[in-house]
Write a protein that holds these residues in place. Sequence first.
Motif, PDB file in Angstrom:
ATOM      1  N   ALA A 104      -6.277 -13.935   3.600  1.00 13.18           N
ATOM      2  CA  ALA A 104      -6.167 -12.624   2.923  1.00 13.18           C
ATOM      3  C   ALA A 104      -6.282 -12.737   1.401  1.00 13.18           C
ATOM      4  CB  ALA A 104      -4.854 -11.948   3.304  1.00 13.18           C
ATOM      5  N   ARG A 158      -0.365 -11.544  -4.992  1.00 13.89           N
ATOM      6  CA  ARG A 158      -1.680 -10.926  -5.182  1.00 13.89           C
ATOM      7  C   ARG A 158      -2.608 -11.430  -4.086  1.00 13.89           C
ATOM      8  NH1 ARG A 158      -1.008  -6.752  -8.790  1.00 13.89           N
ATOM      9  NH2 ARG A 158       0.629  -7.454 -10.176  1.00 13.89           N
ATOM     10  N   LEU A 159      -3.412 -10.517  -3.569  1.00 16.79           N
ATOM     11  CA  LEU A 159      -4.365 -10.884  -2.518  1.00 16.79           C
ATOM     12  C   LEU A 159      -5.776 -10.710  -3.054  1.00 16.79           C
ATOM     13  CD1 LEU A 159      -2.124  -9.389   0.200  1.00 16.79           C
ATOM     14  CD2 LEU A 159      -2.624 -11.804  -0.136  1.00 16.79           C
ATOM     15  N   ASP A 183       1.473   2.832  -3.098  1.00 13.72           N
ATOM     16  CA  ASP A 183       1.228   3.580  -4.335  1.00 13.72           C
ATOM     17  C   ASP A 183      -0.176   4.159  -4.394  1.00 13.72           C
ATOM     18  OD1 ASP A 183      -0.178   1.284  -4.547  1.00 13.72           O
ATOM     19  OD2 ASP A 183       0.797   0.539  -6.335  1.00 13.72           O
ATOM     20  N   ASP A 212       0.811  -1.220   0.000  1.00 14.04           N
ATOM     21  CA  ASP A 212       0.000   0.000   0.000  1.00 14.04           C
ATOM     22  C   ASP A 212       0.847   1.274   0.000  1.00 14.04           C
ATOM     23  OD1 ASP A 212      -2.292   1.500  -0.055  1.00 14.04           O
ATOM     24  OD2 ASP A 212      -3.239   0.474   1.637  1.00 14.04           O
ATOM     25  N   GLU A 271     -10.520 -13.840   1.332  1.00 11.16           N
ATOM     26  CA  GLU A 271     -11.613 -13.196   2.083  1.00 11.16           C
ATOM     27  C   GLU A 271     -11.205 -11.779   2.462  1.00 11.16           C
ATOM     28  OE1 GLU A 271     -12.287 -15.589   5.544  1.00 11.16           O
ATOM     29  OE2 GLU A 271     -12.479 -17.427   4.370  1.00 11.16           O
ATOM     30  N   LEU A 272     -12.099 -11.142   3.215  1.00  8.28           N
ATOM     31  CA  LEU A 272     -11.782  -9.813   3.754  1.00  8.28           C
ATOM     32  C   LEU A 272     -11.208  -9.995   5.156  1.00  8.28           C
ATOM     33  CD1 LEU A 272     -12.375  -6.658   3.227  1.00  8.28           C
ATOM     34  CD2 LEU A 272     -14.209  -7.000   4.853  1.00  8.28           C
ATOM     35  N   ARG A 286      -3.040   0.046   6.769  1.00  6.56           N
ATOM     36  CA  ARG A 286      -3.694  -1.154   6.244  1.00  6.56           C
ATOM     37  C   ARG A 286      -2.723  -2.054   5.484  1.00  6.56           C
ATOM     38  NH1 ARG A 286      -7.912   0.876   4.034  1.00  6.56           N
ATOM     39  NH2 ARG A 286      -9.374   0.320   5.651  1.00  6.56           N
ATOM     40  N   GLY A 338      -1.576  -6.164  -4.978  1.00  9.46           N
ATOM     41  CA  GLY A 338      -0.313  -6.892  -4.845  1.00  9.46           C
ATOM     42  C   GLY A 338       0.485  -6.398  -3.651  1.00  9.46           C
ATOM     43  N   THR A 364      -5.624  -0.516  -5.098  1.00 12.19           N
ATOM     44  CA  THR A 364      -5.372   0.527  -6.092  1.00 12.19           C
ATOM     45  C   THR A 364      -5.575  -0.076  -7.477  1.00 12.19           C
ATOM     46  OG1 THR A 364      -3.690   1.388  -4.624  1.00 12.19           O
ATOM     47  CG2 THR A 364      -3.693   2.253  -6.851  1.00 12.19           C
TER      48      THR A 364
END
Length: 413
Positions: free
Chosen positions: A107, A37-38, A9, A7, A110-111, A135, A50, A46
Amino acid sequence: MFVAFDDTDSRRGMCTTYLCALLCEKLGVKKYPKLIRLNPNIPFKTRGNGAVAFEAEGDYEEIKKTVLKYVKKYSKVKDEKTNPGVVFIERLGSKEKKILREFYLRAVSELVTIKDAEKTAKKVGAEIHKFKNGRGIIGALAAVGADLPDRTFEFVAYRKRKIGERKIDSRSVYEMDEATYPDTFNNIDYKLKRILILPHGPDPVYCGIRGESPEIVEKAWKNIRPLEEIERTIIFVTNHGTDAHLRKKKIKEIKPYDCAIIDGTVVDEPIRMHGGHVFFSIKDSSGTIGCAAYKQTGDFREAILKLMPGDRIHAFGGISRYPDTLNLEKIKVLRLATLYEKVVPVCCAKNMKSAGKNKGYKCIKCGRKERKTRLREICRSIKLELYEATAGARRHLSKPLIRIKKKRRKQAA
Ligand code: ATP
């Protein structure tokens, strides 16, 4: 030691993988860094959700200082959606690896919450650094935990000029594809006539080539003729094209943002709605759910439109905010319903006409009546096979059919 971050970018610039490339060079990282990748359905991403992780050798405090300096310098923290998170772990025992692996498995599918990540970090003794709401620690911890039983590689080239359209000799991409496919994949969408290795945003990535080994993606890059200056390159080990996000689920278990494979029976005939999207629903023993094949999925929709009530399928896809529609990535047709159509009888070399409701048929020439209705089995034009979204609409994580077929061929040999 393990280093991971996410997180950094925004849609206006930068790329977390670029920062990773800078740090790998600076810290002399030897093993391939991970690009993980999640969950592709989560709303905070974004672009491709990734995160990156790598193993660095040297003094813990020195490495930490360098990483934090780079993250502070390069992150787009002014963007309201950018919330960097950095994780450092000195070493991992088997118990900690298992905890992190389980966190990754959640991850990617799911959330999860920042609190979940903080609890996990505590359990494994990870040092976390949060910028703004931080986050990014979710992706960072998950990237360390990703153990990649199935893995692919991505060769990423970064450009000197960070904005504007990427300049490339397009023919070289076709030549590269011819020389390396299917050991490289998702290079070109031939149906949409689109080159897929070039992103479109205002970020430092020039191109990304995905394949089965570091050697093949490096070979593929040698075929490419860039028409602008390349700043640096790197190879990542990744979970791209592995279906790592999909879990078999019952319809009633599905939550918002889940990724799932549902074994279901088609309830109603698929219909094409205004805009070209195709919708239908499936049911299992626990409930019913809508399925959507969006316009972007291309000719995948033609296969979907051939489904009929009673067909049994595996539906692979993701849920967005509302858990009532599965956005399809692919389907596997498991069983086709046997369907019949009425056969219009022939008399005096002509099709007989209806004699009225429930009265059978009548010959318009000789007046003969035919009470019985004959049925004929409909020949289905869809096969017991896998069908997938066109390459240009595929998720980073979606396993292309070519990878599935290649594995089957290997197992059979
Ligand atoms: P890029 O691919 O260009 O690096 P991105 O699409 O990865 O960008 P990020 O800016 O990294 O997007 O934002 C994604 C955010 O979502 C990160 O903070 C990450 O930690 C978080 N995240 C990742 N997976 C989950 C998940 N399963 N549940 C909740 N948050 C998640």
